[in-house]
Design an enzyme around this catalytic site. Sequence first.
Site, PDB file in Angstrom:
ATOM      1  N   GLY A 226      31.061 -36.392   4.985  1.00 37.05           N
ATOM      2  CA  GLY A 226      30.379 -35.628   6.011  1.00 37.05           C
ATOM      3  C   GLY A 226      28.886 -35.914   6.084  1.00 37.05           C
ATOM      4  O   GLY A 226      28.312 -36.627   5.258  1.00 37.05           O
ATOM      5  N   HIS A 227      28.253 -35.319   7.080  1.00 36.65           N
ATOM      6  CA  HIS A 227      26.833 -35.578   7.352  1.00 36.65           C
ATOM      7  C   HIS A 227      25.945 -35.125   6.189  1.00 36.65           C
ATOM      8  O   HIS A 227      26.183 -34.115   5.543  1.00 36.65           O
ATOM      9  CB  HIS A 227      26.395 -34.884   8.638  1.00 36.65           C
ATOM     10  CG  HIS A 227      26.484 -33.389   8.582  1.00 36.65           C
ATOM     11  ND1 HIS A 227      25.489 -32.587   8.072  1.00 36.65           N
ATOM     12  CD2 HIS A 227      27.450 -32.537   8.979  1.00 36.65           C
ATOM     13  CE1 HIS A 227      25.829 -31.328   8.149  1.00 36.65           C
ATOM     14  NE2 HIS A 227      27.035 -31.266   8.700  1.00 36.65           N
ATOM     15  N   ASN A 228      24.922 -35.938   5.908  1.00 39.37           N
ATOM     16  CA  ASN A 228      23.898 -35.646   4.901  1.00 39.37           C
ATOM     17  C   ASN A 228      24.431 -35.582   3.479  1.00 39.37           C
ATOM     18  O   ASN A 228      23.782 -35.033   2.590  1.00 39.37           O
ATOM     19  CB  ASN A 228      23.134 -34.362   5.234  1.00 39.37           C
ATOM     20  CG  ASN A 228      22.293 -34.500   6.484  1.00 39.37           C
ATOM     21  OD1 ASN A 228      22.696 -34.062   7.563  1.00 39.37           O
ATOM     22  ND2 ASN A 228      21.135 -35.130   6.362  1.00 39.37           N
ATOM     23  N   SER A 246      26.436 -32.343   3.290  1.00 39.54           N
ATOM     24  CA  SER A 246      25.383 -32.054   2.312  1.00 39.54           C
ATOM     25  C   SER A 246      25.908 -31.893   0.890  1.00 39.54           C
ATOM     26  O   SER A 246      25.270 -31.244   0.064  1.00 39.54           O
ATOM     27  CB  SER A 246      24.584 -30.811   2.725  1.00 39.54           C
ATOM     28  OG  SER A 246      23.966 -31.000   3.980  1.00 39.54           O
TER      29      SER A 246
END
Length: 317
Positions: A226-228, A246
């Site tokens: 997933g993102h970050n 994250s």
Amino acid sequence: MKLSQIAKILELEVTNDKEINGINILKDAKSDEITFFHNKKYLKDLPSTKAGAILIEKKFSEYIPDGVEPLFTDEPYLKLAILSRYFAKPLIREGKPIVDEGASIALNVSIGANTKIGKNVIIQAGAVIGSDVEIGDNSIIYPNVTIYNDTKIGKNVIIQAGAVIGSDGFGYAHTKTGEHIKIYHLGYVKIEDEVEIGANTTIDRGAFGATIIKKGAKIDNLVQIGHNCEIGEYSIIVSQTGLSGSSILGRNVVMGGQSATAGHLKIAPFTQIAARGGVTKDIKEAGIYSGFPILPHKSWLKLQANILRFFNKNKKG
């Protein structure tokens, strides 16, 4: 755009006007960027933010540093989602790619504007490389890989067929009446040297800032990152693992098949997560962990033995 324009778009009030050139998270925002605060987990970052402006609830006003212009709202995350569209970069850009003479590119490969392809890079049939991408020396891109705009790829990287690098994360803010408002992901993916990414794996771009795959990490087929997220050096991620946004994995973390993390957590270096393990909170000490919710492996084995013993006892009775 001007902060006064932003306030008008979001139907908020602002006292001091200034130029805003981007959106960023609390700890990374600069004086010409707007940030947001909606999760108490990040309260520690609020008093030290260097942002020019912030979307925030009024009850947290005492934590806002001098020089940071507040835009008060009871829905900062929703306002952020609305605003993100205005800072999204164009998908189609102007410019020519720069390809080293030693690179080998199949005839039906698409390469976007301003992309840089290094020495001895091999890109096979059907690959789509976006704009402003960097691919380092000796890397191999297998057939039908899709690499979105702004992705940074190091040297000696291998990306297997069908992988998607840099797609938007699954991020939405929700209105009080149930509509889902898209958060435009303005970040990118950074893949360091000597990483291998398996077939049909997907790695989402950062919402703001980067999703980072550090040096030497090995990622199996059919993995979702997933993102970050941040994957530590020489970590191993086995097939069908899913990492929520994250998640931060330390060096040499191993995640077994079909394991997963909740978002916004950290896993200590040299930790091992057994197959189908579900990480729901930070892991601060290295070890072997199993089950859902996650337990130290020995504790999980004892729990399974006790459950089986209880089951067999009651079955006989």
